[in-house]
Structure formats: structure tokens, C-alpha cells
Design a protein around this motif. Structure first.
Motif, PDB file in Angstrom:
ATOM      1  N   UNK A 172      51.112  42.436  52.766  1.00  0.00           N
ATOM      2  CA  UNK A 172      51.873  41.207  52.572  1.00  0.00           C
ATOM      3  C   UNK A 172      51.415  40.149  53.576  1.00  0.00           C
ATOM      4  N   UNK A 173      51.215  40.563  54.841  1.00  0.00           N
ATOM      5  CA  UNK A 173      50.764  39.593  55.848  1.00  0.00           C
ATOM      6  C   UNK A 173      49.312  39.192  55.592  1.00  0.00           C
ATOM      7  N   UNK A 174      48.469  40.176  55.205  1.00  0.00           N
ATOM      8  CA  UNK A 174      47.066  39.848  54.917  1.00  0.00           C
ATOM      9  C   UNK A 174      46.973  38.735  53.871  1.00  0.00           C
ATOM     10  N   UNK A 175      47.821  38.834  52.844  1.00  0.00           N
ATOM     11  CA  UNK A 175      47.749  37.815  51.785  1.00  0.00           C
ATOM     12  C   UNK A 175      48.155  36.443  52.290  1.00  0.00           C
ATOM     13  N   UNK A 176      49.173  36.406  53.154  1.00  0.00           N
ATOM     14  CA  UNK A 176      49.605  35.110  53.701  1.00  0.00           C
ATOM     15  C   UNK A 176      48.527  34.552  54.621  1.00  0.00           C
ATOM     16  N   UNK A 177      47.813  35.444  55.300  1.00  0.00           N
ATOM     17  CA  UNK A 177      46.754  34.982  56.205  1.00  0.00           C
ATOM     18  C   UNK A 177      45.572  34.473  55.396  1.00  0.00           C
ATOM     19  N   UNK A 178      45.256  35.185  54.316  1.00  0.00           N
ATOM     20  CA  UNK A 178      44.165  34.764  53.451  1.00  0.00           C
ATOM     21  C   UNK A 178      44.478  33.392  52.846  1.00  0.00           C
ATOM     22  N   UNK A 179      45.742  33.167  52.529  1.00  0.00           N
ATOM     23  CA  UNK A 179      46.146  31.897  51.925  1.00  0.00           C
ATOM     24  C   UNK A 179      46.286  30.791  52.966  1.00  0.00           C
ATOM     25  N   UNK A 180      46.157  31.140  54.241  1.00  0.00           N
ATOM     26  CA  UNK A 180      46.238  30.128  55.289  1.00  0.00           C
ATOM     27  C   UNK A 180      47.649  29.761  55.701  1.00  0.00           C
ATOM     28  N   UNK A 181      48.650  30.436  55.154  1.00  0.00           N
ATOM     29  CA  UNK A 181      50.034  30.123  55.537  1.00  0.00           C
ATOM     30  C   UNK A 181      50.277  30.591  56.971  1.00  0.00           C
ATOM     31  N   UNK A 190      43.901  42.801  66.156  1.00  0.00           N
ATOM     32  CA  UNK A 190      43.332  42.472  67.469  1.00  0.00           C
ATOM     33  C   UNK A 190      43.610  41.011  67.826  1.00  0.00           C
ATOM     34  N   UNK A 191      43.078  40.585  68.977  1.00  0.00           N
ATOM     35  CA  UNK A 191      43.405  39.229  69.440  1.00  0.00           C
ATOM     36  C   UNK A 191      42.895  38.169  68.464  1.00  0.00           C
ATOM     37  N   UNK A 192      41.711  38.403  67.879  1.00  0.00           N
ATOM     38  CA  UNK A 192      41.128  37.409  66.958  1.00  0.00           C
ATOM     39  C   UNK A 192      41.656  37.558  65.541  1.00  0.00           C
ATOM     40  N   UNK A 193      42.483  38.523  65.295  1.00  0.00           N
ATOM     41  CA  UNK A 193      42.916  38.823  63.927  1.00  0.00           C
ATOM     42  C   UNK A 193      41.684  38.942  63.027  1.00  0.00           C
ATOM     43  N   UNK A 194      40.719  39.757  63.435  1.00  0.00           N
ATOM     44  CA  UNK A 194      39.428  39.805  62.739  1.00  0.00           C
ATOM     45  C   UNK A 194      39.570  40.056  61.247  1.00  0.00           C
ATOM     46  N   UNK A 195      38.886  39.243  60.496  1.00  0.00           N
ATOM     47  CA  UNK A 195      38.895  39.350  59.038  1.00  0.00           C
ATOM     48  C   UNK A 195      37.811  40.350  58.617  1.00  0.00           C
ATOM     49  N   UNK A 196      38.211  41.425  57.966  1.00  0.00           N
ATOM     50  CA  UNK A 196      37.227  42.425  57.516  1.00  0.00           C
ATOM     51  C   UNK A 196      37.345  42.622  56.010  1.00  0.00           C
ATOM     52  N   UNK A 197      36.292  43.189  55.422  1.00  0.00           N
ATOM     53  CA  UNK A 197      36.312  43.431  53.979  1.00  0.00           C
ATOM     54  C   UNK A 197      35.822  44.830  53.645  1.00  0.00           C
ATOM     55  N   UNK A 198      36.406  45.386  52.576  1.00  0.00           N
ATOM     56  CA  UNK A 198      35.961  46.666  52.056  1.00  0.00           C
ATOM     57  C   UNK A 198      35.525  46.421  50.619  1.00  0.00           C
ATOM     58  N   UNK A 255      30.911  50.753  48.992  1.00  0.00           N
ATOM     59  CA  UNK A 255      29.683  50.043  49.367  1.00  0.00           C
ATOM     60  C   UNK A 255      29.751  49.556  50.806  1.00  0.00           C
ATOM     61  N   UNK A 256      30.948  49.217  51.236  1.00  0.00           N
ATOM     62  CA  UNK A 256      31.117  48.773  52.620  1.00  0.00           C
ATOM     63  C   UNK A 256      32.556  49.016  52.987  1.00  0.00           C
ATOM     64  N   UNK A 268      38.294  44.029  49.039  1.00  0.00           N
ATOM     65  CA  UNK A 268      39.617  44.037  49.672  1.00  0.00           C
ATOM     66  C   UNK A 268      39.534  43.322  51.011  1.00  0.00           C
ATOM     67  N   UNK A 269      40.351  42.323  51.190  1.00  0.00           N
ATOM     68  CA  UNK A 269      40.384  41.572  52.454  1.00  0.00           C
ATOM     69  C   UNK A 269      41.469  42.126  53.354  1.00  0.00           C
TER      70      UNK A 269
END
Ligand code: HEC
Ligand code: HEC
Ligand code: HEC
Ligand code: HEC
Ligand code: HEC
Length: 477
Positions: free
Chosen positions: A334-343, A234-242, A461-462, A228-229
């Protein structure tokens, strides 16, 4: 023969009803035939086109024919005009030597009738199928079905017809469905439908006939890795995964293995029933597990707060997968998906946080949302990062558009569908989903609870680790 046509014409002109009927049929017939052929060939894919053809032109043609027949038949008999009238035919039959003329007449009437039956049959057949089509269900009743149609189009099932999951077939002929459909059309015409449309849907097909036509639960097996992305606010919009090792399991015997894991619930050797005290099936008062040996285990909601009553239902696929195709995302997802897609560019500081604030404001229309979201971003960046307004103008515009898209794909102001209108039962967001039963409070009289061990369904696992780290983690680096 010519004589008969002439007489027919005369007969028609005697009756105003028949004249009207003839005009109606003659005008609609060619259009109807051409439209039906075009539609069957799939040349025109506009939903209004099919609707006008089958719901307006078809019935008009038939009404015309009926008017013509009634007009002719009830018209006054007359020696040279009333050839088609009942009185005239009776009189003709009584006269000697007239039989051959009457026979010719009968042949003509029969062939005309056959042609008419063929045309009417064709139209009814195609229109029957038309009302089963995704275009009719999803697009014609546009504003009503917009939330479900839009989410459907963005889902893995976007090429599965609505009727593959909805509307049970009754004895091979879905007449009951059509009747309920007619009721729904009235609800649309008279504007009496609920906003939003209530979940759960009624008249779903039994899942044996729908889901299991494509997915056989006895064929799933083992465990599956889910990644899961997410992006932090935060300021960097840190990308984390589970990362979860999901115990998908199997709903039956697969290559010698037993039913196990998550799909154990739908194994044919078990019957799992539950009683919910509310229509939305969110509060479960009692769970009954009927085993193959005939014994039954009953788990009741702990504190006895829900006593008695409620619908008893056999658990099937849609009790967990209640949103297999109408997937309404949360604003975060919804926003995570747009960010993952680079939009939405993650290089814009705090874009996740500000985007979330902007997208959660109340808006009455899409236009208002588009303008409102854009204004929200500009105001905030104007105050905190004024140089970005010019330096990152394009990125900001694209992000603003992306945030609006996230809104438009999940929120439907006309139908009063907001961010949290429809719940998904697939996980345990809050207390919903699996935790409706697996909450540690549903227990047997002996005190055995339905498991709420974190490792029963998945192994985490994480959780929330910086993106990319999971590769090292899995490789044990
Ligand atoms: C893959 C199966 C599937 C397909 C295809 C499908 N649906 Fe559904 N739909 C469902 C399920 C399952 C529910 C029940 C949700 C629940 O129980 O809460 C549902 C619910 C609904 C609801 C009730 C409101 C809601 O969101 O719960 C509407 C309206 C609806 N569907 C319309 C449509 C239309 C229109 C189409 C075609 C454009 C369509 N569906 C295609 C499975 C499907
Ligand atoms: C006509 C065939 C068909 C029917 C009917 C159907 N599915 Fe699917 N389903 C698919 C296909 C194909 C995929 C894979 C799509 C993909 O990976 O893009 C899929 C994917 C899925 C997934 C994985 C979704 C994901 O996000 O990866 C689930 C869960 C699922 N279906 C459940 C259901 C349920 C529940 C029903 C019944 C309500 C159903 N399906 C009915 C064909 C079907
Ligand atoms: C007890 C709840 C539950 C029931 C009942 C259930 N499922 Fe699932 N299913 C899950 C969960 C949880 C997952 C994995 C998580 C996810 O897909 O997000 C899953 C995964 C799936 C997948 C994806 C599998 C894969 O290997 O990618 C399909 C397809 C699916 N289910 C279909 C079905 C069908 C068809 C039925 C009914 C016969 C059904 N499920 C019944 C909870 C359930
Ligand atoms: C209607 C109640 C109900 C719901 C909802 C429900 N379960 Fe269950 N589940 C049960 C019962 C009852 C058992 C059997 C008792 C036990 O194992 O504790 C069970 C057992 C299980 C098991 C153990 C199966 C085995 O191998 O023995 C898993 C895994 C599981 N559920 C996962 C899920 C997941 C994931 C969801 C949500 C997507 C879910 N369940 C939703 C009632 C439910
Ligand atoms: C009855 C089964 C079940 C139990 C018990 C359960 N989970 Fe889950 N959990 C799920 C399912 C199913 C999902 C995945 C839903 C999805 O696909 O979005 C999930 C998702 C998660 C996620 C990922 C959330 C996300 O989307 O980022 C975390 C973290 C998690 N569970 C932690 C836990 C912890 C901690 C416990 C113990 C308190 C627990 N779970 C107990 C079924 C269960």
C-alpha cells in the motif's frame, strides 16, 4: 359516472380503514411516480434515494391500496353508500333494470384495477432491478460492505456490477438469491452479521457465467513480463524492481498450441479437484487430477497430517484469483503504491520505514488513525531530523495524508478488517496461494510430487535490482 365517484367517496368514508388507506395511497402515489421516473432516468444517484423509493414508498402505497379495498369491501351495505360493497352488488344484480349501472361500475373498477396493476408492476420491476444494483449492494449496507466496496472501487473491475460475479441465477429467475438477500437484510437490521464478513463468499456465479464472459482462458497464451516496484526501508527509501517472466499459458487449444502454463489448471480437458480441511481453503489435504482418458492421479498431503473429510471442490478461476476485485494490499504494498504515485515523497529520509511503523499501529477509528499517524511522523522526525519539520513542512503533511489514505483504503476498524484479514491466493506469500499444493509435500502413492520448481511458473529475471537497471539488463548492456 359522477354518481359512482360520489358513492365511492361515501363508501370510503364509512370505513376508517379505507380512509386511512386512501390517504396513504393518494399521498405516496405522486411522489412515487416522480421518484421512479427520476430514478429510471438516472437523475439522482444517491443510494438512499432509491432505497426510500422502492423499499419504503412503494410498499406504503401498496399497503394503502390493500387497506382501501378491505375497508370498502367489508363496509356495511347501504342503499346509497355501499355501492362497492359485496352485499350491495348482489342486491343490485337481483333488481331488474339495474344491469347497465352495474356494468358501468364494472368498467370503472376494471380500469382502476388495470392502472393500479400497471403502477405496482412498474414499481416492482424497477425495485427488483434496484436490489441487483451496485448501489444497493455496495452502498446501502454501507458499513457492512465498506471493505469490499472500497477495495472494489480501487480495482480493475470497478465498473463491473456486483451481481456479475455474485449470486447465481437460478433458472433465469434469481428468487433464491433474493431470499438469501432478504436474510442478509435481516442480519443487518438485527446486527447479527459476522465482523469481518467471512471469506470465501458463497453464492458466487459459476465462473463460466462471470469471469469467462469477459476473459476466455483458452485465448491467453505465452509468457508475460511482470515488473514489481518496491521501496526499501533504508534512509534513501531505495526504489528496487523485481522482474518475472510469468508463464501465463493458456487454458485450452489456442492456434494449435496445447493448454499449458499457469492456466493449464482450467483447461476443459482436465478436471482438477481438491479437498480442503478448513472453510477458508488454506489447508489442502488432497488433489485429484482427472484426465480426458478417464484416469485419475491423486496427490495427498505428504505427512498424512490431514486424513479424510473436508469439502471436495472443482478448481476454477477464483481458487487463484480469489481477490480479483476485493484487493486488500499489505502495508508494504500500500505504501509502495503511494510512493510510486508520488503522494508520499521519497525525498523524506526513512519515510517508508517510519510510515510502515505508523500505519501498523492499532487504531479504533479513522479519526484516531489520521491523528495517530501524523503524531507518529512528527515525533519521529522531531527527534531525528528536526529541521525537516519546518523545511519540508508541506511534503511531510502530504506524506502523512498519503499514509493515512493507504490505511483507509485497506483497513476497516468498524468491520474488524485489519492488514492481514483476507489472504490472496495468487502468488506464494508465506505458504498461501500456489504453495497450498505446489509445496513439494503433496505426492502420489508413487512418490511423484506436484512441482515446486521455481521455473515452473515464472523465470525470475531480476530480483530486487535498483530501479532503472532492468532496462540495461533487458538490453544486455
Ligand atoms: C469481478 C468479480 C467481482 C465483483 C464485480 C464483485 N465481487 Fe465480491 N467477491 C468476488 C470473489 C471472487 C469473491 C470471493 C473471495 C474468496 O473466495 O475468498 C468475493 C467476495 C466478496 C465478499 C466476501 C468477503 C471477501 O472479501 O471475500 C463480499 C462481502 C463481497 N464480495 C461483496 C461484493 C460487493 C458489495 C460488490 C459490488 C460493490 C462485489 N462484491 C463485486 C468477486 C467479485
Ligand atoms: C464485465 C467484464 C468482466 C468480468 C465479468 C470480469 N472481468 Fe476481469 N477484467 C475485465 C477488464 C476490462 C479488465 C482490464 C481492466 C484494466 O486493465 O484496467 C480485467 C482485468 C482482470 C485481471 C487483470 C488484473 C490486473 O490487476 O491487471 C484479472 C486477473 C481478471 N480480470 C480476472 C477476473 C476474474 C477472476 C473474474 C471473475 C471472478 C473477472 N475477471 C471478471 C473485465 C471483466
Ligand atoms: C492456478 C491458478 C490460476 C487459475 C486457476 C486461473 N488463473 Fe488467471 N492468472 C493466474 C496467475 C498466477 C496470473 C498472472 C499473475 C498476475 O496476474 O498477477 C494470471 C493472470 C490472469 C489474467 C491476466 C492475463 C494477462 O495476460 O494479463 C487474467 C485476465 C486471468 N488470469 C483470468 C483468469 C480466468 C478468467 C480464470 C478462470 C477461467 C483464471 N484466470 C484461472 C493464476 C490463475
Ligand atoms: C489445488 C491445488 C493447486 C493449486 C492451488 C495450484 N496448482 Fe498448479 N498444479 C496443480 C497440479 C495437480 C498440477 C499438475 C501436476 C504437476 O504439474 O506437477 C499443477 C501444475 C501446474 C503447472 C504446470 C502446468 C503444465 O504446463 O504442465 C503450473 C505452471 C502451475 N501449476 C502453476 C500454478 C500457480 C501459478 C498457482 C498459484 C497461482 C498454482 N499452480 C496453484 C495443482 C495446484
Ligand atoms: C506454482 C507456481 C510458482 C512456483 C513453483 C514458484 N512461484 Fe514465485 N511466484 C508465483 C506467482 C504466481 C507470483 C506472482 C504473484 C503476483 O502476481 O503478485 C510469484 C512471485 C514471485 C516473486 C516476486 C515476489 C514479489 O512480489 O516481489 C519472487 C521473487 C518469486 N516468486 C520467487 C520464487 C522462487 C525463488 C521460487 C522457488 C522456490 C518460486 N517463486 C516458485 C508462482 C510460483
Amino acid at each position: 359516472m359522477r354518481r359512482i365517484f360520489k358513492d365511492l367517496a361515501k363508501g370510503v368514508f364509512r370505513s376508517r380503514l379505507a380512509v386511512l388507506g386512501t390517504i396513504l395511497s393518494v399521498v405516496t402515489l405522486p411522489v412515487l411516480v416522480v421518484f421512479t421516473i427520476l430514478d429510471m432516468q438516472g437523475v439522482v444517484s444517491n443510494p438512499y434515494f432509491s432505497f426510500i423509493n422502492y423499499a419504503v414508498l412503494g410498499p406504503l402505497f401498496i399497503v394503502g391500496l390493500v387497506m382501501l379495498c378491505i375497508g370498502l369491501f367489508t363496509g356495511k351495505a347501504d342503499e346509497d353508500i355501499g355501492l362497492f360493497a359485496y352485499e350491495y352488488i348482489k342486491e343490485q344484480l337481483a333488481k331488474p333494470g339495474r344491469i347497465s349501472r352495474v356494468r358501468r361500475l364494472l368498467i370503472m373498477v376494471t380500469s382502476l384495477t388495470l392502472v393500479t396493476i400497471f403502477v405496482v408492476g412498474l414499481i416492482s420491476y424497477t425495485s427488483f432491478h434496484y436490489t441487483d444494483s451496485t448501489s444497493f449492494c455496495g452502498q446501502f449496507c454501507h458499513s457492512v460492505m465498506e471493505p469490499q466496496f472500497t477495495t472494489y472501487q480501487n480495482s480493475p473491475h470497478s465498473r463491473v456490477a456486483c451481481v456479475a460475479c455474485h449470486f447465481e441465477q437460478q433458472g433465469g429467475w434469481s428468487a433464491g438469491t433474493k431470499l438469501s438477500g432478504i436474510r442478509q437484510i435481516f442480519a443487518v437490521v438485527f446486527n447479527t452479521y459476522p465482523r469481518p464478513i467471512q471469506a470465501p463468499a458463497t453464492h458466487l456465479r459459476p465462473t463460466r457465467e462471470s469471469c469467462e464472459q469477459c476473459h476466455l482462458p483458452e485465448k491467453f497464451h505465452g509468457e508475460k513480463l511482470y515488473v514489481k516496484d518496491r521501496y526499501l526501508a533504508d534512509e534513501q527509501n531505495s526504489h528496487i524492481q523485481t522482474v518475472l517472466l510469468m508463464k501465463v499459458g493458456s487454458g485450452g487449444v489456442y492456434r494449435g498450441g496445447q493448454a499449458h502454463g499457469i492456466h493449464w489448471h482450467v483447461a476443459s480437458e482436465n478436471r482438477l479437484l481438491y479437498r480442503s480441511i478448513d472453510k477458508s481453503r488454506k489447508e489442502i489435504s488432497e488433489v485429484r487430477l482427472q484426465k480426458p482418458d478417464g484416469s485419475e492421479v491423486v496427490y495427498a498431503a505428504g505427512d498424512g497430517k490431514f486424513a479424510g473429510g473436508g469439502e471436495l471442490r472443482v478448481m476454477d478461476c477464483v481458487d487463484c484469483h480469489n481477490r480479483p476485485t476485493h484487493v486488500f494490499l499489505s502495508p508494504e504494498e500500500a505504501l509502495d503504491r503511494k510512493m510510486l504515485a508520488g503522494v508520499i515523497s521519497v525525498s523524506l529520509p526513512f519515510i517508508k520505514k517510519i510510515g510502515l511503523e505508523a500505519v501498523k499501529q492499532p487504531y479504533a477509528t479513522y479519526d484516531e488513525a489520521r491523528v495517530g499517524i501524523d503524531r507518529y511522523l512528527r515525533t519521529w522526525y522531531g527527534e531525528h531530523y528536526p529541521e525537516l519539520l519546518t523545511k519540508e513542512k508541506q511534503r511531510l503533511e502530504k506524506a502523512s495524508q498519503g499514509i493515512f489514505e493507504a490505511y483507509r483504503e485497506n483497513v476497516f476498524p468498524d468491520m474488524k478488517v485489519g492488514w492481514a484479514t483476507y489472504d490472496s491466493f495468487l502468488g506464494h506469500d508465506g505458504d498461501a496461494g500456489c504453495f497450498r499444493c505446489h509445496d513439494g509435500h503433496h505426492r502420489t502413492v508413487d512418490g511423484v510430487t506436484i512441482t515446486n520448481d521455481c521455473d515452473a511458473c515464472h523465470i525470475v529475471l531480476a530480483e530486487g535490482v535498483p530501479a532503472g537497471d532492468i532496462i540495461h539488463l533487458l538490453r544486455k548492456e
